[in-house]
Design a protein around this motif. Structure first.
Motif, PDB file in Angstrom:
ATOM      1  N   SER A 194     -19.279 -29.147  55.755  1.00 55.30           N
ATOM      2  CA  SER A 194     -20.641 -29.000  55.247  1.00 55.30           C
ATOM      3  C   SER A 194     -21.120 -30.365  54.775  1.00 55.30           C
ATOM      4  O   SER A 194     -20.338 -31.314  54.689  1.00 55.30           O
ATOM      5  CB  SER A 194     -20.649 -28.078  54.023  1.00 55.30           C
ATOM      6  OG  SER A 194     -20.367 -26.768  54.384  1.00 55.30           O
ATOM      7  N   ALA A 195     -22.384 -30.422  54.399  1.00 60.88           N
ATOM      8  CA  ALA A 195     -22.905 -31.615  53.717  1.00 60.88           C
ATOM      9  C   ALA A 195     -22.330 -31.651  52.305  1.00 60.88           C
ATOM     10  O   ALA A 195     -21.861 -30.633  51.789  1.00 60.88           O
ATOM     11  CB  ALA A 195     -24.423 -31.520  53.656  1.00 60.88           C
ATOM     12  N   THR A 251     -28.130 -30.729  50.942  1.00 61.74           N
ATOM     13  CA  THR A 251     -29.117 -29.980  51.733  1.00 61.74           C
ATOM     14  C   THR A 251     -30.350 -29.681  50.869  1.00 61.74           C
ATOM     15  O   THR A 251     -31.488 -29.823  51.321  1.00 61.74           O
ATOM     16  CB  THR A 251     -28.485 -28.690  52.292  1.00 61.74           C
ATOM     17  OG1 THR A 251     -27.271 -29.053  52.957  1.00 61.74           O
ATOM     18  CG2 THR A 251     -29.390 -27.991  53.282  1.00 61.74           C
ATOM     19  N   GLU A 262     -24.684 -33.094  57.185  1.00 62.89           N
ATOM     20  CA  GLU A 262     -23.367 -32.812  57.764  1.00 62.89           C
ATOM     21  C   GLU A 262     -22.864 -33.983  58.611  1.00 62.89           C
ATOM     22  O   GLU A 262     -21.663 -34.181  58.767  1.00 62.89           O
ATOM     23  CB  GLU A 262     -23.444 -31.542  58.618  1.00 62.89           C
ATOM     24  CG  GLU A 262     -23.185 -30.229  57.877  1.00 62.89           C
ATOM     25  CD  GLU A 262     -24.277 -29.775  56.934  1.00 62.89           C
ATOM     26  OE1 GLU A 262     -25.375 -30.360  56.964  1.00 62.89           O
ATOM     27  OE2 GLU A 262     -24.037 -28.845  56.142  1.00 62.89           O
ATOM     28  N   PHE A 312     -23.243 -26.109  60.564  1.00 60.15           N
ATOM     29  CA  PHE A 312     -24.630 -25.743  60.239  1.00 60.15           C
ATOM     30  C   PHE A 312     -25.648 -26.141  61.306  1.00 60.15           C
ATOM     31  O   PHE A 312     -26.814 -25.869  61.156  1.00 60.15           O
ATOM     32  CB  PHE A 312     -24.939 -26.396  58.879  1.00 60.15           C
ATOM     33  CG  PHE A 312     -26.315 -26.271  58.303  1.00 60.15           C
ATOM     34  CD1 PHE A 312     -26.926 -25.028  58.134  1.00 60.15           C
ATOM     35  CD2 PHE A 312     -26.999 -27.405  57.861  1.00 60.15           C
ATOM     36  CE1 PHE A 312     -28.181 -24.936  57.542  1.00 60.15           C
ATOM     37  CE2 PHE A 312     -28.255 -27.311  57.281  1.00 60.15           C
ATOM     38  CZ  PHE A 312     -28.848 -26.076  57.124  1.00 60.15           C
ATOM     39  N   ARG A 321     -28.963 -21.170  55.741  1.00 60.17           N
ATOM     40  CA  ARG A 321     -28.158 -21.658  54.633  1.00 60.17           C
ATOM     41  C   ARG A 321     -26.749 -21.046  54.672  1.00 60.17           C
ATOM     42  O   ARG A 321     -26.581 -19.869  54.971  1.00 60.17           O
ATOM     43  CB  ARG A 321     -28.827 -21.343  53.278  1.00 60.17           C
ATOM     44  CG  ARG A 321     -30.174 -22.016  53.066  1.00 60.17           C
ATOM     45  CD  ARG A 321     -30.151 -23.530  53.270  1.00 60.17           C
ATOM     46  NE  ARG A 321     -29.222 -24.262  52.446  1.00 60.17           N
ATOM     47  CZ  ARG A 321     -29.517 -24.790  51.251  1.00 60.17           C
ATOM     48  NH1 ARG A 321     -30.729 -24.647  50.752  1.00 60.17           N
ATOM     49  NH2 ARG A 321     -28.611 -25.470  50.586  1.00 60.17           N
ATOM     50  N   GLY A 322     -25.777 -21.877  54.396  1.00 52.59           N
ATOM     51  CA  GLY A 322     -24.394 -21.417  54.452  1.00 52.59           C
ATOM     52  C   GLY A 322     -23.853 -21.366  55.880  1.00 52.59           C
ATOM     53  O   GLY A 322     -22.762 -20.841  56.134  1.00 52.59           O
ATOM     54  N   GLY A 323     -24.598 -21.955  56.833  1.00 56.42           N
ATOM     55  CA  GLY A 323     -24.283 -21.781  58.254  1.00 56.42           C
ATOM     56  C   GLY A 323     -23.029 -22.481  58.751  1.00 56.42           C
ATOM     57  O   GLY A 323     -22.577 -22.207  59.863  1.00 56.42           O
ATOM     58  N   SER A 324     -22.440 -23.369  57.948  1.00 58.77           N
ATOM     59  CA  SER A 324     -21.212 -24.026  58.410  1.00 58.77           C
ATOM     60  C   SER A 324     -20.077 -23.014  58.584  1.00 58.77           C
ATOM     61  O   SER A 324     -19.186 -23.210  59.419  1.00 58.77           O
ATOM     62  CB  SER A 324     -20.761 -25.104  57.419  1.00 58.77           C
ATOM     63  OG  SER A 324     -21.763 -26.064  57.283  1.00 58.77           O
ATOM     64  N   ASP A 325     -20.117 -21.947  57.811  1.00 63.64           N
ATOM     65  CA  ASP A 325     -19.103 -20.883  57.989  1.00 63.64           C
ATOM     66  C   ASP A 325     -19.182 -20.354  59.425  1.00 63.64           C
ATOM     67  O   ASP A 325     -18.159 -20.123  60.079  1.00 63.64           O
ATOM     68  CB  ASP A 325     -19.380 -19.693  57.045  1.00 63.64           C
ATOM     69  CG  ASP A 325     -19.246 -20.057  55.577  1.00 63.64           C
ATOM     70  OD1 ASP A 325     -18.580 -21.063  55.278  1.00 63.64           O
ATOM     71  OD2 ASP A 325     -19.818 -19.325  54.735  1.00 63.64           O
TER      72      ASP A 325
END
Ligand code: ADP
Ligand code: ASP
Ligand code: MG
Length: 411
Positions: free
Chosen positions: A41-42, A47, A74, A136, A150-154
């Motif tokens: 993530s960043a 963000t 990121e 992300f 939001r939270g898209g790195s998961d």
């Protein structure tokens, strides 16, 4: 020797020292003989900082330009982590989403992943490199940079794990697993050894941000073994599992989720005639506004009240649409309330236990929390309450369902 996809969240890469710690951890996994693909993530707060920067120029920036901007966070951490790995003599390469070719649709700021070409990453892995991928973000068919919400790195991590048929997708974060509720609200919350996909899906969609909802959906769809762990301490974390087997902790309730991001709209004095719900909600749906909980009161004197909730960011648009509908329908009044919250109890055990709703409502009544709306599904009960009572409600439900204490003791 396994192929692991490891995702490190914002707090885990929040400063150069923490990035060095992540590099140490990745280097240890490599030394143990594992292949590792890292998604980052960043840095935490970055963000939000970028979004504020955009809004300081233009309150409603074009989504394409927003994605161009926020995806930079990121890119910084992938390059820094690669450098930290090189310093440890670990061969590594950083990639952004478009270099990997994480292909998405064109829905800027909430794009969905459509395809990932695993070949390039495979070639790096086969040559003994650690691959570090920016979370992300992706790229649409026309080459525009997109982001995944939001939270898209998961979701990036789970999608890569699926594309590479990884042995496990490990989500490293600032808590050591999935808890019975957010440990920041209830200090006696307990880490779960395992949780079913179905329960995790429901918790995530009811507001537990420990995993992005789409990541859980993706993992369920492609049967990706998924685990949530701490970046900062050793431990088994929480395994998200397909099977509801006998050795599983099978309490009535697995956990409690909450969401402050809702607002309520009530149309008072609507004529109680067929088609009214459609006339109210039809234009809302056409404007792409998602409606969550809906309540229609029993009619009296030919009139009724109609209430529903939307996400707070959609409140102004929904209000504008309804003002028009109120006039058209000859309804009495429109009321809006953004100081509400939704609290949900979730558990597959609900299927075989009666009385969960009664236990929930009793616990809330004992602490004087008024329930404004109720919605249920097979494994979930949600209530809308006044936002001020949110923490009290979560704590009293946590106690009422015996969620604290030793694992697996509650019925
Ligand atoms: P990251 O930046 O690593 O992606 P997030 O902030 O997105 O981390 O998610 C981790 C946070 O999720 C925790 O710090 C915790 O406050 C919150 N959280 C909410 N519900 C839960 C839960 N049921 N179990 C664990 N953490 C939870
Ligand atoms: N940096 C993005 C966010 O803050 C994505 C992520 O952290 O998963 O939402
Ligand atoms: Mg997160």
């Amino acid at each position: 020797m396994a192929l692991l996809v490891q995702k490190y969240g914002g707090t885990s890469v929040g400063c150069p020292e923490r990035i060095e710690r992540v590099a140490d951890k990745v280097a240890r996994f490599r030394a143990d003989g594992h292949d590792v693909v890292v998604v980052v993530s960043a840095m935490s707060g970055e963000t939000n900082r970028l979004l504020d920067l955009a809004r300081s120029i233009e309150p409603h920036p074009q989504p394409r330009e927003l994605d161009m901007l926020v995806s930079t966070g990121e890119q910084v951490t992938t390059a820094l982590l690669s450098m930290a790995l090189h310093k440890r003599q670990v061969p590594a390469r950083s990639y952004n989403g478009s270099q990997v070719r994480i292909l998405t649709d064109t829905a800027h700021t909430k794009a969905r992943i459509q395809h990932i070409d695993g070949h390039k990453l495979r070639a790096d892995i086969d040559q003994g490199r650690v691959v570090v991928v920016a979370g992300f973000q992706g790229v649409d068919p026309d080459g525009n940079i997109t982001t995944l919400g939001r939270g898209g790195s998961d979701t990036t991590a789970v999608a890569l794990a699926a594309a590479l048929s990884a042995d496990e997708c490990q989500i490293y974060t600032d808590v050591d697993g999935v808890y019975t509720t957010d440990p920041r609200i209830e200090s006696s919350a307990r880490r779960l050894e395992k949780i079913t996909f179905e329960e995790m899906l429901e918790l995530a969609s009811m507001g537990s941000k420990v995993l992005q909802l789409r990541a859980v959906e993706f993992a369920g769809k492609y049967a990706v073994p998924l685990r949530v762990l701490s970046s900062f301490e050793e431990g088994p974390g929480t395994l998200i599992t397909m099977d509801e087997d006998a050795d599983m902790e099978a309490p009535t309730i697995a956990g409690i989720a909450f969401n402050r991001d809702e607002a309520k709209l009530t149309v008072l004095g609507v004529p109680d005639t067929p088609g009214v719900a459609y006339e109210i909600l039809g234009p809302v749906g056409e404007a792409n506004i998602e409606v969550d909980v809906i309540l229609q009161n029993t009619g009296e004197d030919g009139h009724t009240d109609f209430t529903f909730t939307v996400s707070r960011s959609d409140l102004n648009d929904a209000r504008a649409i309804l003002e028009h509908s109120v006039a058209q329908l000859g309804a009495k009044e429109l009321r809006v309330d953004s100081k509400i919250a939704k609290v949900s109890v979730v558990g597959v055990g609900m299927r075989s236990h009666a009385n969960v709703a009664a236990r929930m409502f009793k616990a809330l009544s004992e602490v004087g929390v008024n329930i404004q709306m109720i919605s249920t599904s097979e494994i979930k009960i949600s209530v809308i309450i006044e936002e001020n009572y949110l923490e009290l409600a979560v704590r009293s439900l946590h106690t009422a369902f015996g969620l604290e204490g030793d694992a697996g003791v509650q019925q």
